[in-house]
Motif scaffolding. Structure first.
Motif, PDB file in Angstrom:
ATOM      1  N   ILE A 184       0.840  -1.211   0.000  1.00 28.81           N
ATOM      2  CA  ILE A 184       0.000   0.000   0.000  1.00 28.81           C
ATOM      3  C   ILE A 184       0.867   1.250   0.000  1.00 28.81           C
ATOM      4  O   ILE A 184       0.597   2.214  -0.739  1.00 28.81           O
ATOM      5  CB  ILE A 184      -0.964  -0.016   1.201  1.00 28.81           C
ATOM      6  CG1 ILE A 184      -2.011  -1.110   1.006  1.00 28.81           C
ATOM      7  CG2 ILE A 184      -1.631   1.348   1.391  1.00 28.81           C
ATOM      8  CD1 ILE A 184      -2.852  -1.391   2.226  1.00 28.81           C
ATOM      9  N   LEU A 185       1.919   1.282   0.813  1.00 26.35           N
ATOM     10  CA  LEU A 185       2.794   2.458   0.858  1.00 26.35           C
ATOM     11  C   LEU A 185       3.490   2.690  -0.476  1.00 26.35           C
ATOM     12  O   LEU A 185       3.677   3.840  -0.897  1.00 26.35           O
ATOM     13  CB  LEU A 185       3.822   2.313   1.985  1.00 26.35           C
ATOM     14  CG  LEU A 185       3.255   2.461   3.394  1.00 26.35           C
ATOM     15  CD1 LEU A 185       4.322   2.118   4.430  1.00 26.35           C
ATOM     16  CD2 LEU A 185       2.729   3.862   3.623  1.00 26.35           C
ATOM     17  N   ASN A 186       3.876   1.624  -1.174  1.00 28.27           N
ATOM     18  CA  ASN A 186       4.507   1.778  -2.492  1.00 28.27           C
ATOM     19  C   ASN A 186       3.529   2.363  -3.501  1.00 28.27           C
ATOM     20  O   ASN A 186       3.899   3.220  -4.307  1.00 28.27           O
ATOM     21  CB  ASN A 186       5.052   0.435  -2.983  1.00 28.27           C
ATOM     22  CG  ASN A 186       6.308   0.033  -2.255  1.00 28.27           C
ATOM     23  OD1 ASN A 186       7.059   0.889  -1.778  1.00 28.27           O
ATOM     24  ND2 ASN A 186       6.544  -1.257  -2.144  1.00 28.27           N
ATOM     25  N   ILE A 187       2.283   1.923  -3.461  1.00 28.60           N
ATOM     26  CA  ILE A 187       1.265   2.485  -4.368  1.00 28.60           C
ATOM     27  C   ILE A 187       1.038   3.960  -4.044  1.00 28.60           C
ATOM     28  O   ILE A 187       0.937   4.803  -4.946  1.00 28.60           O
ATOM     29  CB  ILE A 187      -0.048   1.679  -4.264  1.00 28.60           C
ATOM     30  CG1 ILE A 187       0.154   0.292  -4.860  1.00 28.60           C
ATOM     31  CG2 ILE A 187      -1.181   2.406  -4.966  1.00 28.60           C
ATOM     32  CD1 ILE A 187      -1.005  -0.645  -4.647  1.00 28.60           C
ATOM     33  N   MET A 188       0.973   4.290  -2.760  1.00 28.37           N
ATOM     34  CA  MET A 188       0.799   5.687  -2.367  1.00 28.37           C
ATOM     35  C   MET A 188       1.988   6.531  -2.829  1.00 28.37           C
ATOM     36  O   MET A 188       1.814   7.670  -3.277  1.00 28.37           O
ATOM     37  CB  MET A 188       0.633   5.783  -0.850  1.00 28.37           C
ATOM     38  CG  MET A 188      -0.683   5.253  -0.331  1.00 28.37           C
ATOM     39  SD  MET A 188      -0.765   5.154   1.461  1.00 28.37           S
ATOM     40  CE  MET A 188      -0.611   6.864   1.928  1.00 28.37           C
ATOM     41  N   GLN A 189       3.192   5.984  -2.723  1.00 24.66           N
ATOM     42  CA  GLN A 189       4.399   6.718  -3.124  1.00 24.66           C
ATOM     43  C   GLN A 189       4.373   7.030  -4.622  1.00 24.66           C
ATOM     44  O   GLN A 189       4.757   8.121  -5.031  1.00 24.66           O
ATOM     45  CB  GLN A 189       5.649   5.905  -2.771  1.00 24.66           C
ATOM     46  CG  GLN A 189       6.947   6.572  -3.151  1.00 24.66           C
ATOM     47  CD  GLN A 189       7.205   7.849  -2.364  1.00 24.66           C
ATOM     48  OE1 GLN A 189       6.830   7.958  -1.208  1.00 24.66           O
ATOM     49  NE2 GLN A 189       7.837   8.806  -2.990  1.00 24.66           N
ATOM     50  N   THR A 190       3.915   6.094  -5.434  1.00 23.97           N
ATOM     51  CA  THR A 190       3.863   6.364  -6.875  1.00 23.97           C
ATOM     52  C   THR A 190       2.774   7.379  -7.214  1.00 23.97           C
ATOM     53  O   THR A 190       2.926   8.172  -8.137  1.00 23.97           O
ATOM     54  CB  THR A 190       3.631   5.068  -7.676  1.00 23.97           C
ATOM     55  OG1 THR A 190       2.420   4.455  -7.232  1.00 23.97           O
ATOM     56  CG2 THR A 190       4.791   4.105  -7.504  1.00 23.97           C
ATOM     57  N   ALA A 191       1.674   7.359  -6.468  1.00 21.64           N
ATOM     58  CA  ALA A 191       0.579   8.295  -6.740  1.00 21.64           C
ATOM     59  C   ALA A 191       0.922   9.704  -6.278  1.00 21.64           C
ATOM     60  O   ALA A 191       0.522  10.688  -6.897  1.00 21.64           O
ATOM     61  CB  ALA A 191      -0.695   7.820  -6.057  1.00 21.64           C
ATOM     62  N   ILE A 192       1.655   9.804  -5.174  1.00 22.98           N
ATOM     63  CA  ILE A 192       1.990  11.110  -4.607  1.00 22.98           C
ATOM     64  C   ILE A 192       3.515  11.182  -4.479  1.00 22.98           C
ATOM     65  O   ILE A 192       4.058  11.159  -3.386  1.00 22.98           O
ATOM     66  CB  ILE A 192       1.334  11.303  -3.224  1.00 22.98           C
ATOM     67  CG1 ILE A 192      -0.149  10.974  -3.265  1.00 22.98           C
ATOM     68  CG2 ILE A 192       1.549  12.716  -2.709  1.00 22.98           C
ATOM     69  CD1 ILE A 192      -0.807  10.921  -1.912  1.00 22.98           C
ATOM     70  N   SER A 193       4.183  11.265  -5.613  1.00 26.48           N
ATOM     71  CA  SER A 193       5.647  11.240  -5.583  1.00 26.48           C
ATOM     72  C   SER A 193       6.256  12.586  -5.186  1.00 26.48           C
ATOM     73  O   SER A 193       7.351  12.633  -4.622  1.00 26.48           O
ATOM     74  CB  SER A 193       6.196  10.805  -6.933  1.00 26.48           C
ATOM     75  OG  SER A 193       5.728  11.684  -7.933  1.00 26.48           O
ATOM     76  N   THR A 194       5.558  13.673  -5.468  1.00 24.14           N
ATOM     77  CA  THR A 194       6.067  14.991  -5.091  1.00 24.14           C
ATOM     78  C   THR A 194       4.971  15.768  -4.368  1.00 24.14           C
ATOM     79  O   THR A 194       3.782  15.579  -4.637  1.00 24.14           O
ATOM     80  CB  THR A 194       6.504  15.803  -6.334  1.00 24.14           C
ATOM     81  OG1 THR A 194       5.390  15.922  -7.210  1.00 24.14           O
ATOM     82  CG2 THR A 194       7.646  15.135  -7.069  1.00 24.14           C
ATOM     83  N   PRO A 195       5.350  16.648  -3.462  1.00 22.13           N
ATOM     84  CA  PRO A 195       4.330  17.438  -2.758  1.00 22.13           C
ATOM     85  C   PRO A 195       3.657  18.432  -3.701  1.00 22.13           C
ATOM     86  O   PRO A 195       4.215  18.831  -4.719  1.00 22.13           O
ATOM     87  CB  PRO A 195       5.121  18.160  -1.670  1.00 22.13           C
ATOM     88  CG  PRO A 195       6.539  18.105  -2.088  1.00 22.13           C
ATOM     89  CD  PRO A 195       6.696  16.920  -2.988  1.00 22.13           C
ATOM     90  N   LYS A 196       2.453  18.816  -3.340  1.00 22.61           N
ATOM     91  CA  LYS A 196       1.722  19.801  -4.144  1.00 22.61           C
ATOM     92  C   LYS A 196       2.402  21.160  -4.033  1.00 22.61           C
ATOM     93  O   LYS A 196       2.978  21.504  -3.009  1.00 22.61           O
ATOM     94  CB  LYS A 196       0.279  19.915  -3.656  1.00 22.61           C
ATOM     95  CG  LYS A 196      -0.549  18.685  -3.912  1.00 22.61           C
ATOM     96  CD  LYS A 196      -1.974  18.906  -3.480  1.00 22.61           C
ATOM     97  CE  LYS A 196      -2.826  17.701  -3.798  1.00 22.61           C
ATOM     98  NZ  LYS A 196      -4.225  17.918  -3.448  1.00 22.61           N
TER      99      LYS A 196
END
Length: 73
Positions: free
Chosen positions: A27-39
């Motif tokens: 789950i954390l890896n999927i989250m990392q790919t979806a939100i790779s950089t801050p807004k």
């Protein structure tokens, strides 16, 4: 580990914890790919932190005023 349920062996608990860890990492890896950089922009609804300085001789006034507001409400 303190296991209170009869029939849950240390081996079963070990396997379950390993599976839970693998699931969390997935789950954390999927989250990392979806939100790779801050807004770049902050939402208008995001909480803000505001700091300011109060002169030492005015701290008493701020505290007394806050106590009065709390008692009224």
């Amino acid at each position: 580990m303190d296991i209170k349920i009869n029939g849950i062996t240390e081996e079963i608990m070990s396997v379950a914890l390993e599976q839970a860890l693998a699931g969390r990492m997935h789950i954390l890896n999927i989250m990392q790919t979806a939100i790779s950089t801050p807004k770049t922009e902050i939402s208008a609804f995001a909480p803000r932190i505001i700091t300011f300085k109060i002169k030492q001789d005015k701290i008493k006034d701020v505290i007394v005023r806050a106590e009065q507001l709390l008692r009224v409400n």
